[in-house]
Scaffold this motif. Structure first.
Motif, PDB file in Angstrom:
ATOM      1  N   MET A  47       0.846  -1.190   0.000  1.00 38.80           N
ATOM      2  CA  MET A  47       0.000   0.000   0.000  1.00 38.80           C
ATOM      3  C   MET A  47       0.883   1.240   0.000  1.00 38.80           C
ATOM      4  O   MET A  47       1.848   1.326   0.739  1.00 38.80           O
ATOM      5  N   LYS A  48       0.541   2.181  -0.835  1.00 39.56           N
ATOM      6  CA  LYS A  48       1.309   3.418  -0.935  1.00 39.56           C
ATOM      7  C   LYS A  48       1.074   4.294   0.288  1.00 39.56           C
ATOM      8  O   LYS A  48       0.019   4.233   0.901  1.00 39.56           O
ATOM      9  N   PRO A  49       2.051   5.141   0.608  1.00 36.96           N
ATOM     10  CA  PRO A  49       1.826   6.074   1.704  1.00 36.96           C
ATOM     11  C   PRO A  49       0.692   7.035   1.368  1.00 36.96           C
ATOM     12  O   PRO A  49       0.415   7.294   0.205  1.00 36.96           O
ATOM     13  N   ASN A  50       0.059   7.536   2.398  1.00 37.97           N
ATOM     14  CA  ASN A  50      -1.056   8.456   2.200  1.00 37.97           C
ATOM     15  C   ASN A  50      -0.520   9.814   1.747  1.00 37.97           C
ATOM     16  O   ASN A  50       0.306  10.425   2.385  1.00 37.97           O
ATOM     17  N   HIS A  51      -0.969  10.271   0.599  1.00 39.46           N
ATOM     18  CA  HIS A  51      -0.557  11.564   0.060  1.00 39.46           C
ATOM     19  C   HIS A  51      -1.677  12.568   0.252  1.00 39.46           C
ATOM     20  O   HIS A  51      -2.839  12.218   0.346  1.00 39.46           O
ATOM     21  N   ASN A  52      -1.305  13.826   0.262  1.00 35.93           N
ATOM     22  CA  ASN A  52      -2.279  14.895   0.413  1.00 35.93           C
ATOM     23  C   ASN A  52      -3.057  15.045  -0.898  1.00 35.93           C
ATOM     24  O   ASN A  52      -2.484  15.323  -1.948  1.00 35.93           O
ATOM     25  N   LEU A  53      -4.358  14.894  -0.832  1.00 35.22           N
ATOM     26  CA  LEU A  53      -5.211  14.906  -2.016  1.00 35.22           C
ATOM     27  C   LEU A  53      -5.241  16.270  -2.711  1.00 35.22           C
ATOM     28  O   LEU A  53      -5.205  16.331  -3.938  1.00 35.22           O
ATOM     29  N   ILE A  54      -5.292  17.353  -1.960  1.00 38.79           N
ATOM     30  CA  ILE A  54      -5.430  18.684  -2.554  1.00 38.79           C
ATOM     31  C   ILE A  54      -4.273  19.021  -3.496  1.00 38.79           C
ATOM     32  O   ILE A  54      -4.524  19.423  -4.642  1.00 38.79           O
ATOM     33  N   LEU A  70       3.296   1.814 -11.656  1.00 36.14           N
ATOM     34  CA  LEU A  70       3.800   2.884 -10.788  1.00 36.14           C
ATOM     35  C   LEU A  70       3.466   2.658  -9.319  1.00 36.14           C
ATOM     36  O   LEU A  70       3.345   3.612  -8.556  1.00 36.14           O
ATOM     37  N   GLN A  71       3.334   1.386  -8.924  1.00 33.84           N
ATOM     38  CA  GLN A  71       3.170   1.109  -7.496  1.00 33.84           C
ATOM     39  C   GLN A  71       4.394   1.616  -6.749  1.00 33.84           C
ATOM     40  O   GLN A  71       4.307   2.033  -5.607  1.00 33.84           O
ATOM     41  N   LYS A  72       5.523   1.576  -7.430  1.00 33.25           N
ATOM     42  CA  LYS A  72       6.744   2.199  -6.924  1.00 33.25           C
ATOM     43  C   LYS A  72       7.214   3.138  -8.044  1.00 33.25           C
ATOM     44  O   LYS A  72       7.470   2.699  -9.164  1.00 33.25           O
ATOM     45  N   VAL A  73       7.295   4.417  -7.739  1.00 35.59           N
ATOM     46  CA  VAL A  73       7.680   5.408  -8.743  1.00 35.59           C
ATOM     47  C   VAL A  73       9.200   5.436  -8.845  1.00 35.59           C
ATOM     48  O   VAL A  73       9.888   5.885  -7.931  1.00 35.59           O
ATOM     49  N   THR A  74       9.693   4.905  -9.953  1.00 34.68           N
ATOM     50  CA  THR A  74      11.122   4.935 -10.257  1.00 34.68           C
ATOM     51  C   THR A  74      11.274   5.439 -11.689  1.00 34.68           C
ATOM     52  O   THR A  74      10.311   5.446 -12.463  1.00 34.68           O
ATOM     53  N   PHE A  75      12.475   5.820 -12.046  1.00 35.64           N
ATOM     54  CA  PHE A  75      12.726   6.306 -13.406  1.00 35.64           C
ATOM     55  C   PHE A  75      12.363   5.231 -14.428  1.00 35.64           C
ATOM     56  O   PHE A  75      11.689   5.504 -15.422  1.00 35.64           O
ATOM     57  N   LYS A  76      12.805   4.015 -14.178  1.00 37.67           N
ATOM     58  CA  LYS A  76      12.528   2.898 -15.101  1.00 37.67           C
ATOM     59  C   LYS A  76      11.019   2.678 -15.250  1.00 37.67           C
ATOM     60  O   LYS A  76      10.512   2.510 -16.367  1.00 37.67           O
ATOM     61  N   ASN A  77      10.295   2.696 -14.143  1.00 36.30           N
ATOM     62  CA  ASN A  77       8.842   2.497 -14.197  1.00 36.30           C
ATOM     63  C   ASN A  77       8.139   3.660 -14.908  1.00 36.30           C
ATOM     64  O   ASN A  77       7.163   3.448 -15.625  1.00 36.30           O
ATOM     65  N   LEU A  78       8.632   4.874 -14.705  1.00 36.45           N
ATOM     66  CA  LEU A  78       8.052   6.037 -15.388  1.00 36.45           C
ATOM     67  C   LEU A  78       8.267   5.961 -16.896  1.00 36.45           C
ATOM     68  O   LEU A  78       7.363   6.277 -17.674  1.00 36.45           O
ATOM     69  N   VAL A  79       9.449   5.528 -17.318  1.00 30.44           N
ATOM     70  CA  VAL A  79       9.722   5.388 -18.749  1.00 30.44           C
ATOM     71  C   VAL A  79       8.804   4.320 -19.349  1.00 30.44           C
ATOM     72  O   VAL A  79       8.192   4.532 -20.405  1.00 30.44           O
ATOM     73  N   ALA A  80       8.678   3.176 -18.675  1.00 29.00           N
ATOM     74  CA  ALA A  80       7.804   2.103 -19.168  1.00 29.00           C
ATOM     75  C   ALA A  80       6.345   2.563 -19.216  1.00 29.00           C
ATOM     76  O   ALA A  80       5.627   2.298 -20.194  1.00 29.00           O
ATOM     77  N   ALA A  81       5.885   3.269 -18.185  1.00 30.39           N
ATOM     78  CA  ALA A  81       4.501   3.746 -18.144  1.00 30.39           C
ATOM     79  C   ALA A  81       4.255   4.799 -19.225  1.00 30.39           C
ATOM     80  O   ALA A  81       3.198   4.802 -19.863  1.00 30.39           O
ATOM     81  N   THR A  82       5.229   5.677 -19.443  1.00 26.59           N
ATOM     82  CA  THR A  82       5.105   6.706 -20.479  1.00 26.59           C
ATOM     83  C   THR A  82       4.983   6.072 -21.861  1.00 26.59           C
ATOM     84  O   THR A  82       4.100   6.437 -22.647  1.00 26.59           O
TER      85      THR A  82
END
Length: 190
Positions: A1-8, A104-116
């Motif tokens: 589970m990802k950490p809770n981020h501020n929605l606003i 992007l369950q874990k945001v990394t450069f490699k995952n961002l490139v693959a998702a993009t």
């Protein structure tokens, strides 16, 4: 589970990206795929990660379709609330949100490139399939017509890929910088 981020702040970043769509730009150079990936990575509720980009896309389409693109809707009288092309854009946003949620369950450069790359391909395949399938399309309704449609759209794919990469970098990098500043941390010294 990802950490809770501020929605606003997440919503503000997504809204600002959507507004950038209204600014005059090169065809297909929009933040749509990037903002969908951003929502998929940071929004806790995954249904919101799919619905919010669609809502933002719809609202900006209302502005675009009733101003600069209005001459293209000659068969519609009055305010343009909906056009068939929107369904394929929305469908691609759903698939991009699912892809982003997985990659992007874990945001990394490699995952961002693959998702993009994946988001750009999904949008290209789904939206151009919709163009080919549309009743007023001049492409023949066979495999040759579909391939011709995809071939004709290739120049737009490169623009879409660059814009998705750029807006993804701006959104994710900007948000991480915001979080660092908001947490009172200083940037590392090199």
């Amino acid at each position: 589970m990802k950490p809770n981020h501020n929605l606003i702040p997440i919503l503000i970043f997504m809204l600002l990206a959507a507004i950038a769509r209204i600014v005059p730009h090169v065809p297909n150079f929009t933040p749509v795929e990037g903002l969908t990936l951003f929502g998929a990575a940071y929004l806790q509720r995954k249904t919101l990660a799919a619905i919010l980009p669609i809502l933002l896309l719809y609202l900006t389409d209302l502005v675009i379709n009733n101003t600069v693109m209005r001459p293209y809707f000659t068969n519609q009288v009055g305010f343009v609330w909906f056009s068939n092309y929107m369904m394929y854009s929305w469908l691609s946003m759903i698939f991009i949100a699912v892809l982003g949620s997985k990659l992007l369950q874990k945001v990394t450069f490699k995952n961002l490139v693959a998702a993009t790359l994946g988001a750009s391909i999904l949008f290209f395949v789904i939206s151009n399939f919709g163009i080919w399938l549309h009743a007023t399309s001049f492409y023949t309704k066979d495999i040759q017509g579909l391939l011709t449609c995809y071939t004709a759209a290739l120049p737009f794919f490169s623009t879409s890929l660059v814009s998705t990469g750029l807006f993804t970098a701006i959104l994710f990098g900007g948000y991480e910088a915001f979080r660092t500043i908001a947490a009172g941390k200083t940037a590392p010294k090199y």
